[in-house]
Design an enzyme around this catalytic site. Structure first.
Site, PDB file in Angstrom:
ATOM      1  N   ASP A  24      23.203 -33.541  27.987  1.00 17.16           N
ATOM      2  CA  ASP A  24      22.055 -34.436  27.814  1.00 17.16           C
ATOM      3  C   ASP A  24      21.644 -34.541  26.338  1.00 17.16           C
ATOM      4  O   ASP A  24      21.805 -33.591  25.567  1.00 17.16           O
ATOM      5  CB  ASP A  24      20.881 -33.911  28.657  1.00 17.16           C
ATOM      6  CG  ASP A  24      19.819 -34.977  28.874  1.00 17.16           C
ATOM      7  OD1 ASP A  24      20.108 -36.172  28.648  1.00 17.16           O
ATOM      8  OD2 ASP A  24      18.693 -34.616  29.268  1.00 17.16           O
ATOM      9  N   ARG A  37      21.902 -46.073  20.681  1.00 18.17           N
ATOM     10  CA  ARG A  37      22.195 -44.955  21.584  1.00 18.17           C
ATOM     11  C   ARG A  37      23.697 -44.762  21.809  1.00 18.17           C
ATOM     12  O   ARG A  37      24.168 -43.648  22.023  1.00 18.17           O
ATOM     13  CB  ARG A  37      21.511 -45.186  22.942  1.00 18.17           C
ATOM     14  CG  ARG A  37      19.990 -45.172  22.884  1.00 18.17           C
ATOM     15  CD  ARG A  37      19.401 -45.570  24.249  1.00 18.17           C
ATOM     16  NE  ARG A  37      19.919 -44.724  25.317  1.00 18.17           N
ATOM     17  CZ  ARG A  37      19.383 -43.548  25.657  1.00 18.17           C
ATOM     18  NH1 ARG A  37      18.331 -43.101  25.022  1.00 18.17           N
ATOM     19  NH2 ARG A  37      19.912 -42.836  26.629  1.00 18.17           N
ATOM     20  N   ASN A  72      22.033 -43.159  36.646  1.00 23.23           N
ATOM     21  CA  ASN A  72      22.370 -43.789  35.363  1.00 23.23           C
ATOM     22  C   ASN A  72      22.798 -45.256  35.512  1.00 23.23           C
ATOM     23  O   ASN A  72      22.784 -46.007  34.537  1.00 23.23           O
ATOM     24  CB  ASN A  72      23.460 -43.009  34.614  1.00 23.23           C
ATOM     25  CG  ASN A  72      22.996 -41.688  34.039  1.00 23.23           C
ATOM     26  OD1 ASN A  72      23.777 -40.742  33.906  1.00 23.23           O
ATOM     27  ND2 ASN A  72      21.720 -41.598  33.678  1.00 23.23           N
TER      28      ASN A  72
HETATM   29  C1  IPE Z   1      21.504 -36.471  33.629  1.00 24.98           C
HETATM   30  O1  IPE Z   1      20.911 -36.888  32.448  1.00 24.98           O
HETATM   31  C2  IPE Z   1      22.817 -37.151  33.816  1.00 24.98           C
HETATM   32  C3  IPE Z   1      23.860 -36.825  32.837  1.00 24.98           C
HETATM   33  C4  IPE Z   1      23.774 -35.958  31.879  1.00 24.98           C
HETATM   34  C5  IPE Z   1      25.082 -37.554  33.002  1.00 24.98           C
HETATM   35  P1  IPE Z   1      19.760 -37.984  32.407  1.00 24.98           P
HETATM   36  O2  IPE Z   1      19.366 -38.099  30.995  1.00 24.98           O
HETATM   37  O3  IPE Z   1      20.192 -39.208  33.097  1.00 24.98           O
HETATM   38  O4  IPE Z   1      18.614 -37.276  33.268  1.00 24.98           O
HETATM   39  P2  IPE Z   1      17.061 -37.625  33.407  1.00 24.98           P
HETATM   40  O5  IPE Z   1      16.969 -38.980  33.975  1.00 24.98           O
HETATM   41  O6  IPE Z   1      16.446 -37.549  32.042  1.00 24.98           O
HETATM   42  O7  IPE Z   1      16.522 -36.573  34.295  1.00 24.98           O
HETATM   43  C1  IPE Z   2      23.365 -37.932  28.257  1.00 27.64           C
HETATM   44  O1  IPE Z   2      22.584 -38.387  27.206  1.00 27.64           O
HETATM   45  C2  IPE Z   2      24.500 -38.877  28.602  1.00 27.64           C
HETATM   46  C3  IPE Z   2      24.277 -39.650  29.847  1.00 27.64           C
HETATM   47  C4  IPE Z   2      23.275 -39.524  30.658  1.00 27.64           C
HETATM   48  C5  IPE Z   2      25.293 -40.615  30.186  1.00 27.64           C
HETATM   49  P1  IPE Z   2      21.390 -39.399  27.435  1.00 27.64           P
HETATM   50  O2  IPE Z   2      21.922 -40.778  27.304  1.00 27.64           O
HETATM   51  O3  IPE Z   2      20.659 -39.098  28.679  1.00 27.64           O
HETATM   52  O4  IPE Z   2      20.472 -39.066  26.175  1.00 27.64           O
HETATM   53  P2  IPE Z   2      18.893 -38.983  26.153  1.00 27.64           P
HETATM   54  O5  IPE Z   2      18.503 -37.987  27.191  1.00 27.64           O
HETATM   55  O6  IPE Z   2      18.383 -40.346  26.446  1.00 27.64           O
HETATM   56  O7  IPE Z   2      18.592 -38.504  24.787  1.00 27.64           O
HETATM   57 MG    MG Z   3      19.073 -37.892  29.114  1.00 31.88          MG
END
Ligand code: IPE
Ligand code: IPE
Ligand code: MG
Length: 262
Positions: A24, A37, A72
């Protein structure tokens, strides 16, 4: 330097068999730098490469990476498309290296929702790496734990309808686990989540019943091999009691039964 020392140190003690990681913080890593991003996700792919390599170096058996959750899919279309593209590129670019490292790739999740070109490439990778005997890399893709559990119940009910399961007392925890997408894969011993968030986000709810959790306040693109080794060392210093008392666990390990690592 540190890498070598801590690596030797953790390898001298029993390693966890299975590590699961919620990768994450890619988006925030990029936003902090004023970047889109998607740059964070690109950088995140490099971290995946280094962590898979690190797992091979220490001889870890199973590594599960939360790569894309069912939730996602609700992100902006452009980000979802970019993620799918990055994944396909990475598969094509890294297949030879994964073969060289002996990595065996598996996928868990609702893969029928993946674009057909992504699934096609993934399927090739799964088939090609199937005979490998190094790290088993489980990619959780379009994965959600509640989806997985409901899906397992559906399959179980279908087996009832076909007369393959007849009595309710045939349903045990072990039997039910065989209906999950992780059938045959041991439960994670250690779960790591980067970025400082302390939640499971619908990841491996059933399988994490007795998993040790480790949360680190670093975004995924900044996570290094040493961070993995430090997480393992932290895990090795814990006492897993599985409902028993500390004294019982000590007696078991004195008997030569490595109860601490399950
Ligand atoms: C969880 O991360 C999914 C992955 C790392 C692929 P998210 O960033 O989507 O989780 P939430 O929504 O903040 O809980
Ligand atoms: C994790 O990073 C990757 C996926 C969930 C695909 P994020 O995209 O959730 O990054 P943040 O949490 O928004 O920083
Ligand atoms: Mg995230």
């Amino acid at each position: 330097m540190m890498e070598q020392n801590i690596k030797e140190e953790i390898m001298a003690v029993g390693l966890p068999e299975h590590i699961a990681i919620i990768m994450d913080g890619n988006g925030r890593w990029a936003e902090k730098r004023g970047l889109d991003r998607v740059y964070g996700h690109k950088q995140g792919v490099d971290t995946v490469k280094s962590i898979v390599e690190a797992c091979g170096e220490i001889g870890l058996k199973y590594l599960t990476l939360y790569t894309f959750s069912i939730e996602n899919w609700n992100r902006p279309k452009a980000e979802v498309n970019a993620l799918m593209g990055l994944m396909t590129d990475a598969i094509v670019r890294e297949t030879a290296e994964l073969m060289r490292q002996g990595v065996r790739v598996k996928v868990i999740g609702n893969t029928k929702d993946l674009p057909s070109d992504v699934w096609g490439k993934l399927n090739e990778l799964i088939e090609k790496t199937a005979p490998n005997t190094g790290v088993t890399l489980v990619l959780a893709l379009s994965y959600g734990a509640r989806w997985e559990i409901v899906e397992a119940v559906r399959k179980l009910m279908a087996d009832c309808e076909q007369g393959k399961v007849n009595r309710s007392d045939e349903v045990t925890e072990e039997m039910f686990a065989r209906y999950l997408s992780t059938a045959g894969i041991p439960d994670p011993d250690l779960l790591i989540r980067t970025s400082g968030e302390c939640r499971l986000s619908n990841f491996l709810l059933w399988q994490c019943a007795y998993t040790e959790f480790y949360f680190i306040d670093k975004f995924w693109p900044d996570f290094e091999k040493d961070d993995l080794y430090l997480a393992i060392r932290n895990f090795q210093r814990r006492e897993r009691r599985f409902g028993m008392t500390g004294q019982q666990i000590k007696m078991r390990s004195d008997d030569g039964d490595n109860a601490i690592l399950g």
